[in-house]
Scaffold this active site. Structure first.
Site, PDB file in Angstrom:
ATOM      1  N   TRP A  86      -2.933  -2.619  -1.744  1.00 40.22           N
ATOM      2  CA  TRP A  86      -2.597  -3.990  -1.896  1.00 40.22           C
ATOM      3  C   TRP A  86      -3.343  -5.059  -0.911  1.00 40.22           C
ATOM      4  O   TRP A  86      -3.063  -5.170   0.185  1.00 40.22           O
ATOM      5  CB  TRP A  86      -0.971  -4.153  -1.925  1.00 40.22           C
ATOM      6  N   CYS A 144       0.838  -1.328  -0.071  1.00 46.19           N
ATOM      7  CA  CYS A 144       0.007   0.149   0.284  1.00 46.19           C
ATOM      8  C   CYS A 144       0.884   1.341   0.167  1.00 46.19           C
ATOM      9  O   CYS A 144       1.902   1.229   0.805  1.00 46.19           O
ATOM     10  CB  CYS A 144      -0.785   0.073   1.313  1.00 46.19           C
ATOM     11  N   ASN A 182      -1.442   1.701   5.876  1.00 45.94           N
ATOM     12  CA  ASN A 182      -0.571   0.910   5.066  1.00 45.94           C
ATOM     13  C   ASN A 182      -0.040   0.287   6.399  1.00 45.94           C
ATOM     14  O   ASN A 182       0.369   0.646   7.455  1.00 45.94           O
ATOM     15  CB  ASN A 182       0.594   1.738   4.497  1.00 45.94           C
ATOM     16  N   GLY A 183      -0.252  -1.133   6.221  1.00 46.64           N
ATOM     17  CA  GLY A 183       0.445  -2.128   7.300  1.00 46.64           C
ATOM     18  C   GLY A 183      -0.704  -3.192   7.751  1.00 46.64           C
ATOM     19  O   GLY A 183      -1.683  -3.423   6.686  1.00 46.64           O
ATOM     20  N   LYS A 191       6.605  -4.061  -4.394  1.00 49.24           N
ATOM     21  CA  LYS A 191       7.963  -3.750  -4.042  1.00 49.24           C
ATOM     22  C   LYS A 191       8.583  -3.732  -2.903  1.00 49.24           C
ATOM     23  O   LYS A 191       9.615  -4.293  -2.543  1.00 49.24           O
ATOM     24  CB  LYS A 191       8.228  -2.203  -4.769  1.00 49.24           C
ATOM     25  N   GLU A 230       8.588 -14.692 -11.829  1.00 51.86           N
ATOM     26  CA  GLU A 230       7.956 -13.495 -11.155  1.00 51.86           C
ATOM     27  C   GLU A 230       7.301 -12.507 -12.310  1.00 51.86           C
ATOM     28  O   GLU A 230       6.267 -11.929 -12.333  1.00 51.86           O
ATOM     29  CB  GLU A 230       8.625 -12.707  -9.952  1.00 51.86           C
ATOM     30  N   GLU A 266      18.479 -16.851  -8.355  1.00 50.83           N
ATOM     31  CA  GLU A 266      17.833 -15.668  -8.636  1.00 50.83           C
ATOM     32  C   GLU A 266      17.182 -15.795 -10.123  1.00 50.83           C
ATOM     33  O   GLU A 266      16.484 -14.978 -10.538  1.00 50.83           O
ATOM     34  CB  GLU A 266      19.000 -14.483  -8.537  1.00 50.83           C
ATOM     35  N   ARG A 326       5.002   0.190  -5.995  1.00 55.04           N
ATOM     36  CA  ARG A 326       5.291  -0.596  -4.748  1.00 55.04           C
ATOM     37  C   ARG A 326       3.880  -1.843  -4.937  1.00 55.04           C
ATOM     38  O   ARG A 326       4.359  -2.728  -4.036  1.00 55.04           O
ATOM     39  CB  ARG A 326       4.548   0.252  -3.578  1.00 55.04           C
ATOM     40  N   HIS A 375      17.892 -36.699  -7.196  1.00 53.03           N
ATOM     41  CA  HIS A 375      17.118 -36.915  -6.044  1.00 53.03           C
ATOM     42  C   HIS A 375      15.709 -36.663  -6.186  1.00 53.03           C
ATOM     43  O   HIS A 375      15.178 -36.579  -5.061  1.00 53.03           O
ATOM     44  CB  HIS A 375      17.922 -36.321  -4.679  1.00 53.03           C
ATOM     45  N   LYS A 387      13.557 -14.447 -10.997  1.00 47.82           N
ATOM     46  CA  LYS A 387      13.177 -13.408 -12.006  1.00 47.82           C
ATOM     47  C   LYS A 387      12.267 -14.018 -13.119  1.00 47.82           C
ATOM     48  O   LYS A 387      11.352 -13.112 -13.384  1.00 47.82           O
ATOM     49  CB  LYS A 387      14.537 -13.249 -12.791  1.00 47.82           C
TER      50      LYS A 387
HETATM   51  C1  F6R Z   1      12.376 -10.199  -6.454  1.00 45.90           C
HETATM   52  C2  F6R Z   1      12.219  -9.157  -5.459  1.00 45.90           C
HETATM   53  C3  F6R Z   1      11.923  -9.613  -4.016  1.00 45.90           C
HETATM   54  C4  F6R Z   1      12.765  -8.855  -2.983  1.00 45.90           C
HETATM   55  C5  F6R Z   1      12.038  -9.208  -1.436  1.00 45.90           C
HETATM   56  C6  F6R Z   1      12.911  -8.609  -0.451  1.00 45.90           C
HETATM   57  O1  F6R Z   1      12.747  -9.682  -7.705  1.00 45.90           O
HETATM   58  O2  F6R Z   1      12.469  -8.028  -5.549  1.00 45.90           O
HETATM   59  O3  F6R Z   1      12.124 -11.220  -3.777  1.00 45.90           O
HETATM   60  O4  F6R Z   1      13.944  -9.411  -3.270  1.00 45.90           O
HETATM   61  O5  F6R Z   1      10.924  -8.767  -1.320  1.00 45.90           O
HETATM   62  O6  F6R Z   1      12.929  -7.230  -0.782  1.00 45.90           O
HETATM   63  P1  F6R Z   1      13.825  -6.265  -0.044  1.00 45.90           P
HETATM   64  O7  F6R Z   1      15.185  -6.346  -0.590  1.00 45.90           O
HETATM   65  O8  F6R Z   1      13.453  -5.080  -0.280  1.00 45.90           O
HETATM   66  O9  F6R Z   1      14.136  -6.594   1.487  1.00 45.90           O
END
Ligand code: F6R
Length: 612
Positions: free
Chosen positions: A75, A2, A101-102, A607, A491, A484, A27, A507, A488
């Site tokens: 959100w 949010c 927000n929260g 985000k 997502e 990673e 966000r 396994h 990527k």
């Molecule tokens: C993936 C991504 C998320 C963040 C995760 C942690 O592309 O961006 O998996 O890495 O939500 O976020 P931060 O780094 O802000 O603690």
């Protein structure tokens, strides 16, 4: 997650609130709304879906009129995305409007309590209770709203950043936070609040970073912060020195592409911040040899991509320092009574510095007496205010939900940290340290080289974008980068994908391989390349389409077993993790684009994950 904005001043509030919400879109959200006091009454507009719906509904902010207001992007956590569940929420009489927000953990108990007092709850959210509680306390006393707000937040368990409008005081609004981000923007004859800097960039560069349990009273002419005893607090003004273009797409189709293209520059800025004259030094994180020698364990704690940087940290820190390293996902760490204490160093990694689980893991570690070092991208974030030591990644603002440039900077900081610790422990000579510094300084040019010909990744994506499943394998630090690469891809493209250590394939996961399943092997470490070749051969025999990410030096080994080879420039082990992940970011990007996905704002993702 949010986003909150607020405005008071001489101008019409709605267009300013909408512009601010637009800057917070990154966000993550699924509905939006705003409330404005016009002629002593609250005027509210809310809409499920994209912000554009709200913009259309308000005719680009032409209405409602009024020059004080609050806005919100939601959100959904409690209750589906809908107009009713969108914020702002109004109190029963319509006197107060609240954006939140929260998460309010005890909202059900509060709903029952409020229902007993005659309040009618209209939404399914955890947030609506806040507006009614404010009204309950306001009706029962002549106290100022600040006092009412203190009583209200005393009833709330959980996390919150709040903006509150009161129709009886159309000249001011209040804001408060606990474990959710909030900043107050200082204007000239007008003032603002927001969850994050991008919303305020077009309006001001001077802000107050609000801390937990601080209340801000905001009028057009004045901002005053109070603690819970209603004592005024003096705070330093934080000046934002970002370029406005940092939060703009600058001609790129997506923020993600812009941020990938920025990687050579931000890697250079990160390295040059800490490497000087053949030595590494972190100004805000100083350790002595004696302190390092006394360490029993290092624990690395993070979420998502930052956790993948943490997996890399385990390999790199253990290899170079000889200190045992555990790596943990923050949500698992915080709830298992972790075995950390005064002899341990806890390293948390976070781009935003606001991720709820990581923040709580940090606090828990400090309660248990551990020293906490935070690797962060956002200056002044909640984690920056709680940690003992900080190393900033100098990636600049990252807007695309999927992290790219912040991740490679995290990996680079970890490489620097591991070498720095090893040097302090006497495990690295002056010569080896100087070589490492040279390698780090060369990294931007090598990254530029990888980014030079995007058509390679585009071409591969155009052949492979309609796969339904993809598997990524690697060993050691290549495994960390496989994790990673897989995240990527999944997502942003919504294609199912998994990463597994290459040695684990037999396994279990190998049973999923059938004709044409794509298996991407990341293999940059010479000592493990033969083993990787065998793993690739195993899946190829079962019909997989195989891709290998490797160096020119190892290329010949994979000819014949790999259907596609992504070639990296020859580079040193300290450089290869970053170089190997960049092509996989690009591959994921093009696969997502070809599948028509919303690359910068993938569904269901946020985000800054400020709720657990
Ligand atoms: C993936 C991504 C998320 C963040 C995760 C942690 O592309 O961006 O998996 O890495 O939500 O976020 P931060 O780094 O802000 O603690």
């Amino acid at each position: 997650m949010c986003g909150i904005v607020g405005y008071v001043g001489p101008r019409q509030a709605a267009p300013i609130l909408l512009a601010g919400l637009e800057k917070l879109e990154y966000r993550g959200y699924d509905s939006a709304g705003l409330a404005v006091i016009d002629d002593g009454k609250l005027q509210v507009a809310k809409a499920k879906g994209r912000l554009q719906t709200l913009i259309d509904q308000t005719e680009n902010g032409r209405h409602p009129a009024g020059s004080i207001g609050i806005g919100h992007t939601r959100w959904a956590t409690h209750g589906e995305p809908s107009d009713t569940n969108s914020h702002p929420h109004l109190s029963q009489s319509g006197r107060f409007a609240v954006v939140h927000n929260g998460i309010i953990e005890n909202y059900q108990a509060l709903q029952t309590w409020l229902a007993d007092k005659g309040f009618h709850i209209v939404s399914e959210t955890d947030s609506e209770v806040i507006a009614h509680l404010i009204e309950y306390y306001a009706e029962r006393s002549d106290d100022d709203l600040i006092d009412v707000l203190i009583k209200t937040i005393g009833r709330l368990d959980g996390s919150f950043a709040l903006g509150v409008l009161d129709t009886k005081r159309p000249d001011r609004f209040l804001a408060v936070r606990k474990a959710s981000p909030l900043i107050v923007g200082i204007g000239s004859g007008e003032n603002y609040i927001a969850s994050d800097i991008p919303a305020l960039l077009p309006l001001t560069r001077d802000v107050y970073l609000v801390d937990d349990n601080e209340i801000a009273e905001i009028t057009a002419a004045h901002i005053q912060l109070f603690n819970l005893d209603q004592e005024p607090i003096e705070k330093d003004v934080y000046h934002i020195d970002w370029d406005v273009s940092a939060a703009e797409k600058g001609g790129y189709e997506h923020f993600m592409m812009k941020e990938m293209a920025e990687q050579p520059r931000v890697l250079g800025e990160t390295v040059r911040s800490y490497v000087h004259g053949g030595q590494i030094a972190f100004g805000l994180a100083e350790f002595s040899a004696a302190e390092l020698k006394a360490l029993r364990h290092i624990h690395v704690v993070a979420c998502g991509s930052a956790y993948h940087a943490g997996v890399y940290a385990k390999y790199e820190l253990e290899r170079l320092t000889g200190i045992p390293v555990n790596v943990d996902i923050a949500s698992e760490f915080r709830y298992r009574n972790p075995l950390v204490g005064p002899d341990d160093l806890v390293i948390v990694i976070s781009q935003s510095g606001e991720t709820a689980d990581t923040l709580e893991a940090l606090k828990e570690s400090r309660r248990k007496g551990a020293r906490v070092l935070a690797i962060l991208n956002v200056i002044g974030s909640s984690m920056a205010r709680e940690a003992d030591d900080i190393i900033y990644t100098i990636a600049g603002p990252e807007i695309a939900v999927a992290t790219t440039k912040a991740f490679v900077c995290q990996v680079t900081v970890i490489t620097m940290l591991a070498h720095h610790f090893a040097y302090l422990l006497g495990r690295l000579s002056d010569r080896e340290m100087a070589d490492c510094c040279d390698e780090l300084l060369q990294l931007p040019a090598l990254a530029e080289n990888v980014l030079q010909d995007m058509s390679l990744y585009q071409e591969m994506a155009s052949r492979l974008y309609n796969q339904t499943d993809m598997y990524f394998i690697g060993r050691s630090s290549d495994f960390a980068m496989s994790l990673e690469a897989s995240l990527k891809l999944k997502e942003i493209s919504y294609i199912h994908s998994e990463a597994c250590p290459a040695g684990e394939l037999k396994h279990g996961p190998i049973s999923l391989i059938e004709k044409n399943t794509l298996v991407v092997a990341m293999s940059t470490e010479a000592r493990l390349a033969e083993k990787m070749k065998s793993n690739i051969a195993e899946v190829k025999t079962r019909g997989a389409h195989t891709m290998v990410v490797t160096t020119r030096a190892l290329q010949s080994l994979f000819q014949g077993v790999a259907d596609d080879i992504v070639l990296l420039p020859d580079a040193r082990p300290s450089q290869l993790p970053v170089l190997s992940v960049i092509p996989m970011q690009l591959f994921a990007y093009y696969v997502a684009v070809l599948n028509g996905r919303d690359v910068d704002k993938p569904r269901n993702l946020a985000k800054s994950v400020t709720v657990e």
